[in-house]
Write a protein that holds these residues in place. Structure first.
Motif, PDB file in Angstrom:
ATOM      1  N   ALA A  29       0.844  -1.063   0.048  1.00 15.78           N
ATOM      2  CA  ALA A  29      -0.135   0.048  -0.007  1.00 15.78           C
ATOM      3  C   ALA A  29       0.817   1.386  -0.082  1.00 15.78           C
ATOM      4  CB  ALA A  29      -0.950   0.034   1.198  1.00 15.78           C
ATOM      5  N   ALA A  30       2.071   1.020   0.817  1.00 19.75           N
ATOM      6  CA  ALA A  30       2.800   2.186   0.527  1.00 19.75           C
ATOM      7  C   ALA A  30       3.861   2.498  -0.478  1.00 19.75           C
ATOM      8  CB  ALA A  30       3.704   2.153   1.804  1.00 19.75           C
ATOM      9  N   ALA A  31       3.838   1.647  -1.518  1.00 19.60           N
ATOM     10  CA  ALA A  31       4.670   1.598  -2.662  1.00 19.60           C
ATOM     11  C   ALA A  31       4.032   2.210  -3.798  1.00 19.60           C
ATOM     12  CB  ALA A  31       4.840   0.224  -3.225  1.00 19.60           C
ATOM     13  N   THR A  32       4.705   2.856  -4.730  1.00 15.70           N
ATOM     14  CA  THR A  32       4.269   3.491  -5.826  1.00 15.70           C
ATOM     15  C   THR A  32       5.024   2.519  -7.114  1.00 15.70           C
ATOM     16  OG1 THR A  32       4.335   5.669  -4.835  1.00 15.70           O
ATOM     17  CG2 THR A  32       4.272   5.613  -7.036  1.00 15.70           C
ATOM     18  N   VAL A  33       3.904   2.877  -8.237  1.00 18.22           N
ATOM     19  CA  VAL A  33       4.233   2.044  -9.465  1.00 18.22           C
ATOM     20  C   VAL A  33       4.300   3.253 -10.548  1.00 18.22           C
ATOM     21  CG1 VAL A  33       3.807   0.507 -11.411  1.00 18.22           C
ATOM     22  CG2 VAL A  33       3.333  -0.242  -9.072  1.00 18.22           C
ATOM     23  N   TYR A  34       5.689   3.521 -11.024  1.00 16.42           N
ATOM     24  CA  TYR A  34       6.027   4.353 -11.920  1.00 16.42           C
ATOM     25  C   TYR A  34       5.901   3.910 -13.486  1.00 16.42           C
ATOM     26  CZ  TYR A  34       7.366   7.217  -8.066  1.00 16.42           C
ATOM     27  OH  TYR A  34       7.490   7.979  -6.719  1.00 16.42           O
ATOM     28  N   THR A  35       5.557   4.335 -14.276  1.00 22.34           N
ATOM     29  CA  THR A  35       5.252   3.567 -15.536  1.00 22.34           C
ATOM     30  C   THR A  35       5.212   4.631 -16.781  1.00 22.34           C
ATOM     31  OG1 THR A  35       4.045   1.808 -16.710  1.00 22.34           O
ATOM     32  CG2 THR A  35       2.923   3.460 -15.408  1.00 22.34           C
ATOM     33  N   SER A  36       5.837   4.057 -17.695  1.00 22.86           N
ATOM     34  CA  SER A  36       5.606   4.914 -19.002  1.00 22.86           C
ATOM     35  C   SER A  36       4.504   5.177 -19.483  1.00 22.86           C
ATOM     36  CB  SER A  36       6.636   4.171 -20.246  1.00 22.86           C
ATOM     37  OG  SER A  36       5.982   2.964 -20.619  1.00 22.86           O
ATOM     38  N   GLY A  37       3.401   4.242 -19.305  1.00 17.88           N
ATOM     39  CA  GLY A  37       2.105   4.298 -19.816  1.00 17.88           C
ATOM     40  C   GLY A  37       1.164   4.057 -18.938  1.00 17.88           C
ATOM     41  N   GLU A  38       0.076   4.585 -18.825  1.00 19.73           N
ATOM     42  CA  GLU A  38      -1.096   4.379 -17.946  1.00 19.73           C
ATOM     43  C   GLU A  38      -1.317   2.841 -18.017  1.00 19.73           C
ATOM     44  OE1 GLU A  38      -5.394   6.016 -16.686  1.00 19.73           O
ATOM     45  OE2 GLU A  38      -4.587   6.640 -18.479  1.00 19.73           O
ATOM     46  N   HIS A  39      -1.765   2.139 -16.747  1.00 21.44           N
ATOM     47  CA  HIS A  39      -2.109   0.856 -16.993  1.00 21.44           C
ATOM     48  C   HIS A  39      -3.401   0.578 -17.811  1.00 21.44           C
ATOM     49  CE1 HIS A  39       0.528   0.810 -13.422  1.00 21.44           C
ATOM     50  NE2 HIS A  39       0.070  -0.251 -12.707  1.00 21.44           N
TER      51      HIS A  39
END
Length: 158
Positions: free
Chosen positions: A74-84
């Motif tokens: 819950a405290a983590a962040t997913v960074y990504t080049s494109g929206e899921h």
């Protein structure tokens, strides 16, 4: 709101997307970052090798489910080049991961594909919050969006 300290994670996502393109895959990349800023997992798109579920947003979800407590997820962040995509957004929510920060939105990608005459994918592109309304989502990040657009343009030969 995305701050300057987060841009290196997003730049890494773009690097991973470029790496996917270099090896014949679709240009997407993602990085899972813990609450303390530690990179926990990263991946690029691997669908070109036969398994259409090998999205880079899905892999950190699997990784976190096996290795992190519910509180850490819950405290983590997913960074990504494109929206899921809807599949990845659902997995993200089911596992209980925290925030998503993306460079390019699904609406931007859909518009680019339409502009280039690329057929629509088999699954409709939807914003993450239509699939997982409880997930905090931030993006697009305009300072990197053109670079992501260029990777997709190259992939599609547009």
């Amino acid at each position: 709101m995305v701050n300057a300290d987060e841009l290196p994670y997003l730049r890494r996502c773009v690097e991973l997307a470029a790496e996917a393109l270099r090896v014949g895959g679709e240009p997407f990349g993602s990085v899972l970052v813990g609450a303390d800023g530690t990179v926990l997992a990263e991946d690029h798109n691997r669908v070109a090798w036969g398994d259409r579920t090998r999205h880079p947003e899905f892999e950190p979800t699997r990784w976190s489910a096996a290795r992190l407590s519910p509180e850490e997820r819950a405290a983590a962040t997913v960074y990504t080049s494109g929206e899921h995509c809807p599949m990845c957004a659902a997995a993200h929510a089911w596992v209980g991961l925290g925030r998503i920060v993306y460079v390019a939105s699904s609406a931007q990608l859909a518009a680019w594909l339409t502009e280039w005459g690329v057929p629509a994918p088999p699954v409709r592109t939807l914003p993450v919050q239509e699939i997982a309304p409880g997930v905090t989502v931030e993006g697009p990040v305009t300072e990197l969006a053109e670079e992501v657009r260029g990777l997709h343009r190259r992939f599609h030969g547009a």
